[in-house]
Write an enzyme that holds these catalytic residues in place. Structure first.
Site, short mmCIF file in Angstrom:
data_model
loop_
_atom_site.label_atom_id
_atom_site.label_comp_id
_atom_site.label_asym_id
_atom_site.label_seq_id
_atom_site.Cartn_x
_atom_site.Cartn_y
_atom_site.Cartn_z
CE LYS A 131 -7.47 5.66 3.62
NZ LYS A 131 -6.70 5.57 2.36
CG HIS A 160 3.35 4.26 2.36
ND1 HIS A 160 3.95 3.10 1.95
CD2 HIS A 160 2.02 4.03 2.29
CE1 HIS A 160 3.02 2.21 1.65
NE2 HIS A 160 1.83 2.75 1.85
CG HIS A 169 2.85 1.46 -2.96
ND1 HIS A 169 2.20 1.36 -1.76
CD2 HIS A 169 2.30 2.52 -3.59
CE1 HIS A 169 1.31 2.33 -1.67
NE2 HIS A 169 1.34 3.05 -2.77
CD GLU A 190 -5.00 7.93 0.31
OE1 GLU A 190 -5.40 7.10 -0.51
OE2 GLU A 190 -4.75 7.65 1.49
CE LYS A 213 0.58 -0.01 4.61
NZ LYS A 213 -0.51 0.15 3.73
NE ARG A 273 -10.39 -20.07 0.95
CZ ARG A 273 -11.00 -19.40 1.93
NH1 ARG A 273 -10.35 -18.51 2.61
NH2 ARG A 273 -12.26 -19.63 2.21
CG ASP A 312 -3.27 2.76 5.54
OD1 ASP A 312 -3.00 1.62 5.13
OD2 ASP A 312 -3.84 3.62 4.83
C1 BG6 Z 1 -1.65 2.10 0.88
C2 BG6 Z 1 -2.63 2.38 1.96
O1 BG6 Z 1 -0.50 1.51 1.39
O2 BG6 Z 1 -1.30 3.33 0.23
C3 BG6 Z 1 -3.87 3.07 1.42
O3 BG6 Z 1 -3.01 1.16 2.58
C4 BG6 Z 1 -3.48 4.31 0.64
O4 BG6 Z 1 -4.78 3.39 2.45
C5 BG6 Z 1 -2.40 3.99 -0.37
O5 BG6 Z 1 -4.64 4.77 -0.02
C6 BG6 Z 1 -1.87 5.25 -1.01
O6 BG6 Z 1 -1.03 4.91 -2.06
P1 BG6 Z 1 -0.86 5.87 -3.31
O7 BG6 Z 1 0.21 5.21 -4.13
O8 BG6 Z 1 -2.18 5.93 -4.00
O9 BG6 Z 1 -0.46 7.19 -2.76
#
Ligand code: BG6
Length: 506
Positions: A343, A243, A181, A219, A151, A46, A238
């Site tokens: 987190k 993952h 990822h 994290e 996602k 946009r 999340d």
């Molecule tokens: C994302 C989550 O998919 O993965 C985030 O939405 C998270 O909340 C992130 O911080 C972590 O990815 P990585 O590659 O930094 O471990």
């Protein structure tokens, strides 16, 4: 192998993901000469940019672009970036997009090979897929058409099924690529290679020799500016639904017959079907959720989750989950998989620890009484990527005292090893049409089937606690209570692969 000439369309081109991840990854691929000779990127969104403004934002002003493996700034890369302003939610705009793509293909002599990357909020997935298909941008007669989505793939079981249904009304499953990822991380793919290319590990890879498996994705950052999304999501949706269950997949699947996408995906779904569903009792006893509280980290006060911008003052959203999962199959029966994510923990570290069983009759004295009797194999996914094996040796001198030592392999010491970013690998696979590392719809739904009852129970049963934990600590106090056996505790990994200890990052 060079890919076919093609055009990548990024919806949500002015968003964060495009700037931070997609464009830097594509720039690396360009520098490494892995993209086709004729490859264009069309940002769609946009924001009112023209091509030059888009190039400036994505390239000249993009602090996330680095020089890359060949250490040369790819000036030509900016010339393959184009922009198309459109209201993504308006179905009428897709006709114009089609004309734009035809024009770009025509003038650049590129076949109508289009990859559509949906880097948008999930509520637009359906609209975009429909807009594309209504204008024939799903038809593969004059070139392939692929849809890459990010996602979350749904919010719960029902919505994930609905999403699959509406995507399948517009695209074949073989045209849909769902990004996780974590599967693009080099060290995650290495799990398969370590397991299936070495004869020393696989014979031990089962319930006879493995006592338990621990997976940590910690994290140190908080929710940052993502409360709008995170408040609705929480750590289970999340990180675990996608993952971390996919990491379980890489550790626990049976050997595939070959490396074809469908062979690996078939093994994954077979494994996911063996997850033992969580009963109400399991939800109470085998899953712990927490939320970070304000605290002092290195002398500085940090916010608790409820004080973060845009977070409800009474929020019960979990920023930490630890759970015990069982896989009911021949290989893994009764081996607990302890999975934890959070987190504002002490460090950013993701690792998998395979705890082997103790020897049947332990003969030796442990030094300081704190040496692990068990061998551990640790896969460090990030940072300080590598593998570490812990085993006992004789302490020199009289008697037979045992000390635990580490044998480690670090990717950083591996000559010439440049570790590509996850998005580089995944984008390249998507461009080549290789779906091996992209989860298939049935696995996504199965993962939702596992977590959905937990989400529903959390929603309705107020007696299930959300435990507070001070920011910068390893989560709720009772997290160890999940682990069976009095002496078991979680590992406390440090940033450094060989370091561990409860407080090492503080
Ligand atoms: C994302 C989550 O998919 O993965 C985030 O939405 C998270 O909340 C992130 O911080 C972590 O990815 P990585 O590659 O930094 O471990």
């Amino acid at each position: 192998m060079k890919a076919e000439n093609s055009i990548l369309v990024i919806f949500g081109a002015s968003g964060d993901l495009t700037l931070r991840k997609l464009i830097p990854a594509l720039s690396h691929l360009y520098q490494s000469k892995l993209l086709a000779d004729k490859f264009l990127i069309l940002g769609a969104g946009r924001s009112d940019f023209d091509d030059e403004e888009f190039r400036r934002k994505m390239f000249d002003e993009n602090e996330f672009i680095s020089n890359g493996p060949e250490d040369q700034i790819p000036e030509n890369f900016r010339k393959i970036l184009y922009y198309f302003r459109m209201e993504t939610s308006d179905p009428k705009e897709y006709k114009k997009l089609k004309l734009k793509l035809e024009k770009l293909s025509g003038t650049n002599e590129i076949p109508e090979n289009y990859i559509f990357y949906l880097s948008t909020p999930p509520n637009l997935f359906e609209t975009i897929a429909r807009g594309l298909s209504q204008n024939g941008l799903n038809i593969q007669q004059r070139g392939y058409k692929r849809l890459i989505i990010e996602k979350p793939f749904g919010f719960d079981l029902e919505s994930s099924r609905k999403l699959n249904k509406s995507l399948h009304a517009c695209f074949e499953e073989s045209q849909i690529y769902r990004i996780d990822h974590y599967l693009g991380k080099e060290t995650v793919q290495n799990l398969l290679v370590t397991r299936f290319s070495n004869s020393i590990f696989e014979p031990l890879w089962n319930r006879n020799f493995i006592h338990h498996v621990e997976i940590t994705a910690a994290e140190d950052l908080g929710v940052e500016n993502r409360a709008g999304y995170y408040e609705q999501s929480g750590a289970l949706r999340d990180m675990i639904q996608n993952h971390l269950l996919n990491l379980v997949g890489m550790i626990a699947i049976e050997p595939p017959t070959d490396l074809k996408a469908e062979s690996i995906r078939n093994e994954t779904i077979k494994l996911f079907k063996s997850f033992r569903p969580f009963s109400k009792k399991d939800i109470k006893n085998n899953i712990i959720r927490g939320q970070y509280l304000s605290s002092q980290i290195l002398g500085k006060r940090v916010n608790g989750y409820r004080e973060e911008p845009n977070v409800d003052k009474n929020s019960r959203t979990e920023t930490y989950v630890a759970l015990k999962l069982f896989i009911d199959n021949w290989r893994w029966a009764d081996v607990p998989f302890y999975i934890r994510t959070g987190k504002r923990l002490p460090a950013r570290v993701t690792e998998i620890v395979i705890h082997f069983k103790s020897t049947p009759h332990y003969l030796f004295t442990k030094v300081n009484n704190k040496i692990d009797k068990d061998n551990q194999l640790i896969f460090r996914i990030q940072p300080d990527e590598g593998i570490l094996l812990k085993f006992g040796i004789k302490t020199p001198g009289s008697g037979f005292e045992v000390s635990s030592v580490n044998m480690d392999f670090l990717y950083s010491g591996h000559t010439g090893s440049y570790i590509p970013e996850a998005y580089e690998r995944l984008l390249l696979d998507g461009i080549h049409g290789d779906a091996t590392l992209y989860p298939r719809n049935d696995a996504v739904v199965k993962a939702w089937e596992l977590v959905d009852p937990v989400l529903k129970e959390w929603e309705t049963n107020r007696s299930l606690k959300v435990h507070g934990y001070p920011a910068g600590t390893w989560g709720p106090e009772n997290a160890d209570s999940l682990l069976e056996g009095k002496l078991l505790t979680w590992s406390y990994p440090c940033k450094n692969l060989t370091g561990d200890g409860r407080y090492c990052e503080l």
